[in-house]
Structures are given as C-alpha cells and as structure tokens.
Design an enzyme around this catalytic site. Sequence first.
Site, mmCIF file in Angstrom:
data_model
loop_
_atom_site.group_PDB
_atom_site.id
_atom_site.type_symbol
_atom_site.label_atom_id
_atom_site.label_comp_id
_atom_site.label_asym_id
_atom_site.label_seq_id
_atom_site.Cartn_x
_atom_site.Cartn_y
_atom_site.Cartn_z
ATOM 1 C CB THR A 40 39.909 91.593 -47.983
ATOM 2 O OG1 THR A 40 41.078 91.827 -47.199
ATOM 3 C CG2 THR A 40 39.351 90.225 -47.642
ATOM 4 C CE1 TYR A 54 42.740 88.914 -47.637
ATOM 5 C CE2 TYR A 54 42.121 87.619 -45.716
ATOM 6 C CZ TYR A 54 42.272 88.845 -46.339
ATOM 7 O OH TYR A 54 41.960 89.992 -45.661
ATOM 8 C CB THR A 120 39.009 96.413 -44.272
ATOM 9 O OG1 THR A 120 39.935 95.362 -43.977
ATOM 10 C CG2 THR A 120 37.820 95.869 -45.053
ATOM 11 C CG ASP A 121 44.639 96.485 -43.278
ATOM 12 O OD1 ASP A 121 43.736 95.977 -42.573
ATOM 13 O OD2 ASP A 121 45.688 95.890 -43.570
ATOM 14 C CE LYS A 193 40.333 95.593 -40.461
ATOM 15 N NZ LYS A 193 41.294 95.196 -41.507
ATOM 16 C CD GLU A 313 44.787 114.568 -19.262
ATOM 17 O OE1 GLU A 313 45.938 114.621 -18.786
ATOM 18 O OE2 GLU A 313 43.873 113.910 -18.746
#
Length: 356
Positions: A40, A54, A120-121, A193, A313
């Site tokens: 981006t 975009y 950023t992904d 993120k 767990e």
Amino acid sequence: MYLSYRLRALAAGAALMAGAALAQAQQALPNVVILATGGTIAGAGASAANSATYAAAKVPVDKLIAGLPELSKVATVRGEQVFQIASESFTNDNLLTLAKRVSALAKQADVDGIVVTHGTDTLEETAYFLNLTVHTAKPIVVVGSMRPGTALSADGALNLYDAVNVAASKDASGKGVLVTMNDEIQSGRDVAKAINIKTEAFKSQWGPLGMIVEGKSYWFRAPVKKHTMQSEFDIDQITTLPAVDIAYGYGNVPAAQYEAIGKGKAALVHAGTGNGSVADRAVPALQKLRSDGVQIIRSSRVNTGGFVLRNAEQPDDKYDWVVAHDLNPQKARILAMVALTKTRDTKELQRIFWEY
C-alpha cells in the site's frame, strides 16, 4: 575599485566555505538503503477519497524517495526495487530473496541502516523472519502504510520518514528488526496487524518499544527474546524452507481439515481457540499426523493477546506436541520453518519457541 574586488573575493571565499561545509555535512550523514517490495505504501487510488479502495504496488521506490525531500537532511538515502507486489502474495522464496539481500547490505561498511517498505498484510511475518535470520546489529526497519499516497491523510510519507530516522539512529542498533507505523516503534517479533482500516493498525500485546516525534526516537523498553546477532539461525546458510501450514480452529471444525492440510507437511500449526484449544474430534487426527512425522504446534487465534501454556488444555508432553508460547499462528509458522532447518527434535523445537 579595490574595495569592490575585496568584497567579491570575500563573497567567493564564503561561498566556497559554505559549499565545503555542506559537502562535509552530507558526508557525515548516515547511509540508509531503502529496499522496496511494493504494498500500500507504493499504492495509488482513483481519487483522494479512496483510502481503502486502491491498487497496491504501483509507485517505484525512486518516486517514493523523491516525494520526501526531507530525507536528505536525515541520511544519504538510496533505493532498490526488490519486488513490486502486494504482500498477501509473498512466498517463501520472496522471504529468502529479501533476507539474503538485507544480509548482504548489512555486511557493507558503507551501509548504516536498512529500511524495507512492505505491504501490511504480511508485514509482521517478514519482519519476524528477518529478526530470526539476519545477523547484524545495524538497524533494520520494516515499514508500510494503511492508506495509499494518493489518499487524503495518507500515512505512508510520515511512516517512511520515521523509518529512515530510526534506521539512521545509533540508538536503534542491537534492538532487532523494528517496525515503524503510526509514530510508534514496534518490535518485529511482537507486532501484529490488528485492524485493516485504521492508521493505528499495528499493535503488540506487550506494547511498543518507543515513539518517534518529529524525527526523534524515544525508547521505553528493549526486546529480551533472541534475535539477529544472538540468533542460531543464519539466512546465509538457509537455501530452502520446510513446508509448514496452518489449520484454523472454530466451532464444528471437522477433523478432516487437519488431515487434508497437514498431510505430508513438516509441521502443522493449529490456530486454536483460547489457550490453543483443540476440539475433541480433532485430537485423533493431530495424533495421527504426529505419528506420521508431522510436528504439531498449538497456537492461539486470539487476535490481540494469545498465550498458550504447555500441558494446559491438552497433554502436550504425552502427545509430543509443541506450544507456540505468545506467537500468533502466522508467526508460529515462520519460526517453525526456520527452526526446522536445524532440528526435528520436539524438545529442541519447544526450547526454540520459548527463547525466540
């Protein structure tokens, strides 16, 4: 006439001295290389109102640098276009290529710091991979933006300016790979993120390392997990990465998902609910995969604060499984790939997850 000649001579001398002083100042500036990969921060929208719609990876690195003349006062900056892709399309081969280039530059005496522009992904994954594999104390800063440069209130220019300032700073040395977004300095290990449409998208459950205000860094903590110079992993010795996948846990998840995704892999990361919980029907499938030689790593899908305890767990000792500690599934995958280049021993893998 003599006075006029004298004044001209003095002016010429002053100009020469000023030029020499400017050249000396430029010579004294740190040298920072910007490695561009797209994303981006190199994106463009159809109009200034497009902040979320975009096309990524459109603007070359030279234009990014030319659009920030303020950088010339911070460092002597040059750019290299390594890739021009949206980061969701990053592959293991891209990681290897980028890390090897970062490593090569870090070895150069004429390079003081390195900035990587990135979508950023998957920015957090690349930052962690570099943190694990590049042996240098020189600052490495990964940076992106949440809005393209064409948008109103675009954040990329300031993020990049901050990144170059941090990369040029001696204070950033030895702190591992860093991420600068939204005026914060984050650890490449910890940051993730957390939201996709806000400029404050990147968060760490342990908080930022520091802040950047008007180009000056203010530090509040330092990373304690092993990284860069202390790492037992070296990108210069890694040629391929083992196949590691992620299976997502959720209500009504079928056991067949784990069988299909994990088959033939070196490891499978379970993105579990809560404390890396595993549905009762999935346990036999994971046990079968482990008996076939697939390492099973329990992680948590909790967005802003997963923390998986061993033998809570699930009886990890009994099943010969590994827990991901505080790493989210995508970062657990990165560490698993890197660790598996050194060992297939479960106890050793667990040690690595505790230490890194």
